[in-house]
Design a protein around this motif. Structure first.
Motif, PDB file in Angstrom:
ATOM      1  N   VAL A  98      52.276  14.367 -56.037  1.00  0.00           N
ATOM      2  CA  VAL A  98      51.834  13.867 -57.345  1.00  0.00           C
ATOM      3  C   VAL A  98      51.497  15.043 -58.253  1.00  0.00           C
ATOM      4  N   THR A  99      51.656  14.818 -59.527  1.00  0.00           N
ATOM      5  CA  THR A  99      51.335  15.870 -60.497  1.00  0.00           C
ATOM      6  C   THR A  99      50.207  15.380 -61.391  1.00  0.00           C
ATOM      7  N   ASP A 100      49.830  16.215 -62.328  1.00  0.00           N
ATOM      8  CA  ASP A 100      48.721  15.908 -63.223  1.00  0.00           C
ATOM      9  C   ASP A 100      48.926  14.542 -63.891  1.00  0.00           C
ATOM     10  N   ALA A 101      47.917  13.662 -63.814  1.00  0.00           N
ATOM     11  CA  ALA A 101      48.047  12.319 -64.371  1.00  0.00           C
ATOM     12  C   ALA A 101      46.667  11.769 -64.687  1.00  0.00           C
ATOM     13  N   TYR A 102      46.650  10.536 -65.252  1.00  0.00           N
ATOM     14  CA  TYR A 102      45.366   9.906 -65.562  1.00  0.00           C
ATOM     15  C   TYR A 102      44.570   9.695 -64.274  1.00  0.00           C
ATOM     16  N   GLY A 103      45.287   9.298 -63.231  1.00  0.00           N
ATOM     17  CA  GLY A 103      44.592   9.076 -61.958  1.00  0.00           C
ATOM     18  C   GLY A 103      45.549   8.713 -60.833  1.00  0.00           C
ATOM     19  N   TYR A 104      44.964   8.380 -59.679  1.00  0.00           N
ATOM     20  CA  TYR A 104      45.746   8.088 -58.472  1.00  0.00           C
ATOM     21  C   TYR A 104      45.096   6.914 -57.745  1.00  0.00           C
ATOM     22  N   VAL A 105      45.944   6.107 -57.114  1.00  0.00           N
ATOM     23  CA  VAL A 105      45.418   4.980 -56.339  1.00  0.00           C
ATOM     24  C   VAL A 105      45.952   5.071 -54.909  1.00  0.00           C
ATOM     25  N   ILE A 106      45.060   4.868 -53.948  1.00  0.00           N
ATOM     26  CA  ILE A 106      45.447   4.897 -52.530  1.00  0.00           C
ATOM     27  C   ILE A 106      45.097   3.556 -51.920  1.00  0.00           C
ATOM     28  N   ARG A 107      46.091   2.912 -51.335  1.00  0.00           N
ATOM     29  CA  ARG A 107      45.844   1.588 -50.736  1.00  0.00           C
ATOM     30  C   ARG A 107      44.963   1.731 -49.495  1.00  0.00           C
ATOM     31  N   TRP A 108      44.152   0.725 -49.260  1.00  0.00           N
ATOM     32  CA  TRP A 108      43.200   0.731 -48.141  1.00  0.00           C
ATOM     33  C   TRP A 108      43.818  -0.061 -47.004  1.00  0.00           C
ATOM     34  N   GLN A 109      44.417   0.642 -46.039  1.00  0.00           N
ATOM     35  CA  GLN A 109      45.233  -0.075 -45.068  1.00  0.00           C
ATOM     36  C   GLN A 109      44.930   0.239 -43.615  1.00  0.00           C
ATOM     37  N   GLY A 110      44.032   1.165 -43.372  1.00  0.00           N
ATOM     38  CA  GLY A 110      43.784   1.469 -41.960  1.00  0.00           C
ATOM     39  C   GLY A 110      42.918   2.691 -41.809  1.00  0.00           C
ATOM     40  N   VAL A 111      42.828   3.140 -40.576  1.00  0.00           N
ATOM     41  CA  VAL A 111      41.940   4.251 -40.245  1.00  0.00           C
ATOM     42  C   VAL A 111      42.339   5.514 -41.003  1.00  0.00           C
ATOM     43  N   PHE A 163      48.022  -3.695 -56.356  1.00  0.00           N
ATOM     44  CA  PHE A 163      47.080  -3.096 -55.410  1.00  0.00           C
ATOM     45  C   PHE A 163      46.059  -4.130 -54.958  1.00  0.00           C
ATOM     46  N   ASP A 164      45.756  -4.091 -53.671  1.00  0.00           N
ATOM     47  CA  ASP A 164      44.819  -5.059 -53.107  1.00  0.00           C
ATOM     48  C   ASP A 164      43.377  -4.591 -53.229  1.00  0.00           C
ATOM     49  N   ARG A 165      42.499  -5.488 -52.861  1.00  0.00           N
ATOM     50  CA  ARG A 165      41.067  -5.161 -52.797  1.00  0.00           C
ATOM     51  C   ARG A 165      40.840  -3.937 -51.915  1.00  0.00           C
ATOM     52  N   GLY A 166      39.906  -3.122 -52.336  1.00  0.00           N
ATOM     53  CA  GLY A 166      39.564  -1.964 -51.511  1.00  0.00           C
ATOM     54  C   GLY A 166      40.373  -0.730 -51.856  1.00  0.00           C
ATOM     55  N   SER A 167      41.365  -0.883 -52.751  1.00  0.00           N
ATOM     56  CA  SER A 167      42.165   0.296 -53.111  1.00  0.00           C
ATOM     57  C   SER A 167      41.264   1.375 -53.698  1.00  0.00           C
ATOM     58  N   LEU A 168      41.526   2.619 -53.289  1.00  0.00           N
ATOM     59  CA  LEU A 168      40.708   3.746 -53.735  1.00  0.00           C
ATOM     60  C   LEU A 168      41.284   4.282 -55.045  1.00  0.00           C
ATOM     61  N   ILE A 169      40.419   4.563 -55.974  1.00  0.00           N
ATOM     62  CA  ILE A 169      40.857   5.033 -57.284  1.00  0.00           C
ATOM     63  C   ILE A 169      40.225   6.401 -57.553  1.00  0.00           C
ATOM     64  N   ILE A 170      41.065   7.358 -57.879  1.00  0.00           N
ATOM     65  CA  ILE A 170      40.561   8.686 -58.232  1.00  0.00           C
ATOM     66  C   ILE A 170      41.038   8.983 -59.649  1.00  0.00           C
ATOM     67  N   ILE A 171      40.099   9.097 -60.566  1.00  0.00           N
ATOM     68  CA  ILE A 171      40.497   9.410 -61.944  1.00  0.00           C
ATOM     69  C   ILE A 171      39.820  10.711 -62.372  1.00  0.00           C
ATOM     70  N   LYS A 172      40.279  11.220 -63.484  1.00  0.00           N
ATOM     71  CA  LYS A 172      39.756  12.520 -63.919  1.00  0.00           C
ATOM     72  C   LYS A 172      38.263  12.464 -64.204  1.00  0.00           C
TER      73      LYS A 172
END
Ligand SMILES: [Zn+2]
Length: 842
Positions: A503-516, A546-555
């Motif tokens: 990934v490159t510079d952006a508004y933010g990133y989302v990571i799905r919550w799917q396991g360990v 994106f489902d519940r629990g998705s992690l959001i990282i924004i600037k």
């Protein structure tokens, strides 16, 4: 300490290079049984033997324990066999259709391979002492018998599977015993302190871990084991001091994959042992207690892999010390215990040698039959891939790899429809094969293992068993699976792709919550100081859902990383094989924007685990190991008996595993705990921890059994004495699988569908939480999907709470009434613990 230890090892190698073979007594300076031999001295002795009898032995270090102790294997045979040891091994894999090449196996003249494993339970100490007697007797140049046996037999000895546990016991014993040991059972030297030496460093029972290989000792050992594949395997144990010796044949139930030959040869071995025990007037028993069902033991695992796998049990451990008075008034000594194990070990090698050619033939047949016919009624299992279960699918493939089970990952396009048993619905249904689905055939060398691990229900010829009765992998991993009676023709390859994020510079990133792996990534973001949010509702953005629990990282909040946040995201996501999704805006197409109060900032929780005296050591160890070795997230272990003296404000979460908690009966301590929860603390109670809370004035309540049916039968209280063990079973479950309905809108169930399969191991059922709380996981009208449950217990378990959250002031109590972390092999439970730690109450 370890440096010094290594130095001693190295010096022994050189000093004894040309020494003459000494008996254990000559080498150690005391007779076996006179005192305990610490592990480093056992290692020294084996090195001495290797240096003095070089032509007949090869000593190999195959690994290292958590505490840095070496794990050893000694290969012993005639000089002729030793010269071609590697050829013997490869030929043996060819016999089992497991070799990488297609060369023909040679049956004629192939030696029998016997593997002897000592001291898997660290405080069952006599067997490693016996290992020294055994290796000496095998290589003693004056021993004509063993010389004869080694002509057609390769013996592989593991002198100590669990050195950390054994030394924990031995060091403790040596530190408290007087000049003379005391045989009185009341003496403290027969009472080991918590957690005892049975288990490994992380309190894991290594004799429950053969198939799952969650522990480093098992992982390293099974790698070599599966490259060798012996025909006979013995696991040496000890049992209560008053028990006579136990050897094969084993007790019922036997798993149905166990062949007639495997059953018969146990009897052959047992009769040979009996000959020696009779001659010495020693007492023994067979065919009782130790059954062959649960696949992760040192007897069953080898059995399902083509060997005659056996458990031998000597009376004396734990607690036997150097000598102990038994109920019969005899003093049972460490020497007695060692000599019995020595006798059965030698008798096993003798029997194998006498039957070598038959063993080779039957071993080959076991694998040939599997390759040609498959094992059991199902010929193929198809595990459905979806984006949401990618992490659990990877974990399953990892387990299959560790066990040498072959599988294919479907590539290309969707394949035709087929009919098969759907594990989740319990019905035969049509399904198709799609790219990334996993196919496992039973027509493969380890077909028996495939059947044992995957079959929906294990057949029980007897419900009195030593362990759980259900472990079917689709439920353990929570993966939609179909079993087919015809071999599926769908093709595929073995490719699995690791995710490579860039990934490159952006508004933010989302990571799905799917396991360990997602949870592990979150822990690493915390450790790097990255600000992470999570959404409690599903959302759609940039065309992605994106489902519940998705992690959001924004600037916002991560300004300190300026433009390098994308690098941090790439590094952490790549390290954990999870996908980072780029978003260009905070304006969502569906759902709530990132500025909404449905999107919560996450705080790194400070977690404490109650441990020590009174706490179930396995249960505490499962949490400890998970945090330390899998999640790699900081965890503070505190002694439950110090509870009143702990500064609770140092922690956000306290995990309470199964155990007896004295402080729950002390008002000042419980007031402190309640006060801490009210102020925002979160208590996570697991299985026995829940039942402890239920006994006092906490909100959780045990459900009473509906015994109205019983009352109608006036004579139900009358039971025959002979059936007393059976009657116990009617109100009990030794470990069965139930479907749990989940409220996956609650953070405790984020990342799950609206159901879960739980392993139920006790007879406790709980009432629904009536107010101020959430019944996140419940059993409604369902019967168990697999495993044995006593008739009187079935009704009681219906309409009960399995997972719940009780809100209390600013904090909460999480109830896991079943052990979601069982032996760390119940893969699908791990994410729920992560939810309790990272999401609940945030
Ligand atoms: Zn044992």
């Amino acid at each position: 300490m370890h440096k010094k230890f290594l130095f001693i090892l190295a010096s022994v190698l050189f000093v004894t290079a040309s020494a003459q073979l000494k008996s254990p007594a000559e080498f150690l300076g005391y007779k076996i049984g006179d005192r305990y031999t610490p592990h480093w001295k056992i290692v020294n002795y084996f090195q001495h033997v290797a240096a003095s009898a070089g032509a007949n032995i090869k000593l190999e270090q195959y690994g290292q324990t958590n505490e840095g102790r070496p794990l050893l294997l000694a290969f012993i045979s005639s000089a002729e066999n030793m010269n071609k040891l590697e050829q013997i091994r490869i030929n043996n894999l060819r016999l089992a259709s497991l070799a990488n090449d297609k060369a023909a196996a040679i049956e004629e003249g192939a030696p029998a391979i016997v593997w002897l494993s000592y001291n898997v339970h660290g405080n069952e100490t006599s067997s490693s002492e016996a290992a020294m007697l055994t290796i000496y007797a095998l290589l003693d140049p004056t021993n004509a018998k063993s010389k004869e046996w080694l002509k057609n037999t390769v013996v592989i000895m593991d002198p100590c599977i669990n050195p950390d546990g054994r030394d924990r016991y031995v060091n403790w014993f040596n530190s408290i015993v007087g000049k003379n040991s005391n045989p009185s059972w009341a003496a403290r030297e027969h009472r080991e302190p918590w957690p005892g030496g049975r288990t490994n460093h992380y309190n894991f029972d290594l004799n429950r871990d053969w198939a799952w290989q969650t522990q480093v000792e098992s992982q390293q050992r099974l790698k070599v084991y599966n490259q060798w594949m012996p025909y006979v395997h013995v696991d040496f144990h000890e049992q209560g001091v008053n028990n006579p010796y136990y050897f094969a044949p084993a007790a019922q139930p036997y798993h149905e994959v166990i062949t007639q030959w495997q059953r018969d040869f146990q009897v052959t071995l047992g009769k040979n042992h009996a000959k020696y025990f009779d001659a010495n007037g020693w007492l023994y028993f067979t065919k009782e207690v130790f059954d062959l069902l649960y696949p992760s033991y040192g007897d069953t695992y080898p059995t399902y892999n083509g060997a005659i796998g056996m458990t031998y049990e000597q009376g004396g451990g734990p607690g036997g010390g150097l000598g102990v008075l038994t109920d019969e008034g005899d003093t049972l000594t460490l020497y007695d215990r060692a000599i019995h194990h020595y006798t059965t070990g030698m008798s096993t090698i003798e029997t194998a040698s006498l039957n070598a050619s038959r063993l080779v033939k039957e071993f080959r047949k076991f694998f040939n039959d599997a390759v040609n016919n498959g094992v059991g009624e199902y010929k193929s299992y198809l595990v459905k891939y979806s984006d949401a279960n990618r992490e659990r699918m990877n974990a399953l493939m990892n387990l299959l790899d560790k066990n040498g089970i072959q599988y294919k990952v479907m590539s290309g396009t969707t394949r035709g429809m087929s009919n098969g048993y759907n594990f989740f619905t319990g019905k035969d249904e049509m399904y198709s094969g799609q790219p990334n689905d996993l196919i496992i055939h039973t027509q493969q060398p380890r077909g028996a293992m495939v059947k044992v691990l995957f079959e929906p229900r294990t057949k029980l010829v007897d419900s009195a068993t030593y362990d759980i009765t259900a472990w079917s992998l689709p439920y353990v991993y929570g993966l939609e699976t179909y079993a087919s009676k015809d071999k599926l023709g769908f093709g595929g390859d073995n490719l699995t792709t690791a995710i490579s994020n860039n990934v490159t510079d952006a508004y933010g990133y989302v990571i799905r919550w799917q396991g360990v792996q997602s949870a592990k990534a979150l822990g690493q973001f915390f450790q790097q100081g990255v600000k992470v949010r999570f959404s409690e509702t599903p959302f759609e953005i940039n065309g992605q859902q994106f489902d519940r629990g998705s992690l959001i990282i924004i600037k916002k909040g991560n300004e300190k990383f300026s433009n390098s946040i994308s690098t941090v995201v790439n590094n952490i996501c790549n390290a954990n094989n999870v996908k980072a999704n780029t978003i260009t805006t905070g304006f969502v197409d569906k759902g709530f924007d990132f500025g909404s109060d449905k999107v919560h900032p996450l705080k790194a929780s400070r977690v404490a685990l109650l441990t020590g005296e009174g706490v179930g050591s396995n249960s505490a160890g499962e949490i400890w190991h998970f945090f330390d070795k899998i999640l790699e997230y900081p965890l503070t272990l505190v002694n439950a008996n110090d509870f009143a003296r702990i500064s609770l404000n140092d922690f956000d979460i306290i995990i309470m595993p199964s155990g007896n908690y004295r402080f729950l009966n002390e008002k000042p301590a419980t007031d402190l705990l309640k006060d801490w929860i009210n102020k925002g603390g979160r208590l996570v109670a697991i299985e026995g921890g829940v039942s402890q809370l239920a006994k006092t004035d906490w909100s959780i309540k045990v459900k009473k059994a509906d015994d109205s049916g019983d009352k109608k039968d006036t004579y139900s209280a009358i039971q025959t004495y002979e059936d007393r063990e059976r009657d116990f079973l009617s109100t009990n479950t030794p470990g069965s699988i139930y479907k749990v309905e989940l409220d996956n809108t609650h953070p405790l169930a984020f990342g799950y569908p609206n159901f879960y399969y739980t392993l139920k191991q006790d007879d406790a059922a709980y009432e629904f939480i009536k107010e101020g709380g959430w019944n996140v996981g419940v059993i409604k009208k369902e019967n168990p999907v697999a495993g044995f449950v006593g008739v009187k217990l079935k009704d009681k378990l219906k309409d009960g709470l399995v997972f719940g959250v009780q809100d209390m002031g600013q904090g909460a109590i999480v109830y896991f009434t079943d052990n979601i972390m069982f032996r760390n092999f119940w893969e699908n439970g791990k994410l729920m613990l992560c939810n309790a730690v990272f999401f609940v109450g945030q």
